[in-house]
Motif scaffolding. Structure first.
Motif, PDB file in Angstrom:
ATOM      1  N   PHE A 139      33.076  15.737  32.735  1.00 38.88           N
ATOM      2  CA  PHE A 139      31.745  14.697  32.526  1.00 38.88           C
ATOM      3  C   PHE A 139      30.826  15.279  33.734  1.00 38.88           C
ATOM      4  N   ASP A 140      31.276  15.492  34.848  1.00 35.79           N
ATOM      5  CA  ASP A 140      30.148  15.829  35.923  1.00 35.79           C
ATOM      6  C   ASP A 140      29.760  17.085  35.757  1.00 35.79           C
ATOM      7  N   ILE A 141      30.484  18.244  35.146  1.00 38.19           N
ATOM      8  CA  ILE A 141      29.934  19.369  34.769  1.00 38.19           C
ATOM      9  C   ILE A 141      28.873  19.218  33.780  1.00 38.19           C
ATOM     10  N   LYS A 142      29.097  18.445  32.729  1.00 38.45           N
ATOM     11  CA  LYS A 142      28.239  18.230  31.589  1.00 38.45           C
ATOM     12  C   LYS A 142      26.854  17.702  32.044  1.00 38.45           C
ATOM     13  N   GLY A 144      26.027  20.292  14.191  1.00 44.32           N
ATOM     14  CA  GLY A 144      24.763  20.485  15.173  1.00 44.32           C
ATOM     15  C   GLY A 144      23.851  21.610  15.184  1.00 44.32           C
ATOM     16  N   PHE A 145      24.569  22.719  14.800  1.00 36.69           N
ATOM     17  CA  PHE A 145      23.834  23.910  14.472  1.00 36.69           C
ATOM     18  C   PHE A 145      22.645  23.752  13.502  1.00 36.69           C
ATOM     19  N   TRP A 146      23.236  23.334  12.432  1.00 37.17           N
ATOM     20  CA  TRP A 146      22.347  23.169  11.242  1.00 37.17           C
ATOM     21  C   TRP A 146      21.331  22.045  11.487  1.00 37.17           C
ATOM     22  N   LYS A 197      34.317  10.475  32.275  1.00 32.94           N
ATOM     23  CA  LYS A 197      33.884   9.572  31.272  1.00 32.94           C
ATOM     24  C   LYS A 197      33.515  10.364  30.218  1.00 32.94           C
ATOM     25  N   SER A 198      33.691   9.533  28.918  1.00 29.53           N
ATOM     26  CA  SER A 198      33.439  10.271  27.688  1.00 29.53           C
ATOM     27  C   SER A 198      32.257   9.834  27.149  1.00 29.53           C
ATOM     28  N   PHE A 200      25.878  13.543  24.556  1.00 28.05           N
ATOM     29  CA  PHE A 200      25.595  14.819  24.941  1.00 28.05           C
ATOM     30  C   PHE A 200      25.254  15.751  23.565  1.00 28.05           C
ATOM     31  N   TYR A 201      25.801  15.453  22.350  1.00 21.63           N
ATOM     32  CA  TYR A 201      25.572  16.209  21.318  1.00 21.63           C
ATOM     33  C   TYR A 201      24.217  15.741  20.987  1.00 21.63           C
TER      34      TYR A 201
END
Length: 266
Positions: A12-15, A75-77, A238-239, A244-245
């Motif tokens: 989570f921290d790195i995100k 997500g890409f589309w 944390k999730s 994030f998406y």
């Protein structure tokens, strides 16, 4: 022992670090025409590497690898279609809305899945599964050939839109350098060698041209990703998966629309 395990940075921290640096980078991208200095762009260089590393973690720890791949593909589309729609409705000078790191992550994770299938085929002595794994690895490269053919002169006008909907290294933000992700996957049990691989890819991105390393030729600064990744403690933290998406497309579209409404010219 529990105290030692908690030290360092969680997934989570790195995100959070990644999306913060990403926002700064894209703020520069959209508002460079308003005078945001070029050096601000340097903050974004480690971002792709951070998320490639995290994609390895996501792939190896998810309970459903196919669903993980599907999320990246959707997500890409969504990003590709949204870029086309917003690009038609708004304009920031000559700046095209092409950002879509989901392409890099999907191709990288699909390649990991292919590598895993090859390994399982060899271990289980199943040639069919081994060949299937090789085909999975090859699919993005084969689609790149299709994309190149579709961009040749004389192709229908809708061909370019089709190309943007094909997740391939041909349209990925990091091109063939997205394969850093699969390399990190192969080295997933050896953190130090992962850091060496990041440094090696950083060197490759310079093209062995060492002029303008802090001006035009800045991609090598992805090597700075080694600092937080060396502190990664392997814990999820944390999730906030949905956040994030959603953050990636929404902050890009929001900054682009704001720049357009303010009349910023690239």
């Amino acid at each position: 022992m529990e105290t030692i395990k908690r030290r360092g940075l969680t997934n989570f921290d790195i995100k959070i670090l990644g999306i913060t640096l990403m926002f700064i980078d894209h703020f520069h991208e959209m508002f460079a025409g308003a005078g945001v200095p070029t050096r601000v762009d340097l903050f974004g260089r480690p971002v792709a590497t951070l998320f490639m590393f995290l994609s390895v973690e996501g792939f190896t720890h998810t309970h459903d690898q196919k669903r993980y791949l599907l999320r990246l593909l959707i997500g890409f589309w969504v990003m590709a279609i949204g870029n086309m729609v917003i690009g038609r409705l708004f304009s920031v000078g000559n700046l095209g809305l092409m950002n879509n790191i989901f392409a890099d992550l999907f191709v990288g994770v699909l390649t990991m899945y292919g590598i895993q299938t090859v390994a399982e085929g060899k271990k289980q002595h199943r040639p069919g599964k081994l060949l299937m794994g090789i085909l999975i690895v090859a699919i993005p490269l084969l689609l790149s050939v299709v994309a190149i053919l579709l961009t040749q002169p004389g192709m229908p006008h809708y061909a370019s839109a089709v190309v943007l909907l094909l997740p391939t290294p041909f349209i990925a933000e990091n091109s063939i350098f997205l394969y850093l992700g699969p390399v990190l996957y192969l080295l997933r049990h050896h953190r130090n060698w992962q850091m060496v691989a990041i440094a090696g890819f950083a060197l490759l991105t310079t093209g062995f041209h060492f002029t303008g390393l802090f001006t035009q030729n800045t991609q090598w600064l992805e090597i700075l990703a080694i600092i937080p990744l060396s502190l990664y403690n392997g814990q999820l933290g944390k999730s906030m998966k949905g956040f994030f998406y959603a953050f990636y497309p929404l902050h890009i579209w929001g900054l682009y629309i704001l720049a357009a409404l303010l009349g910023i010219k690239s």
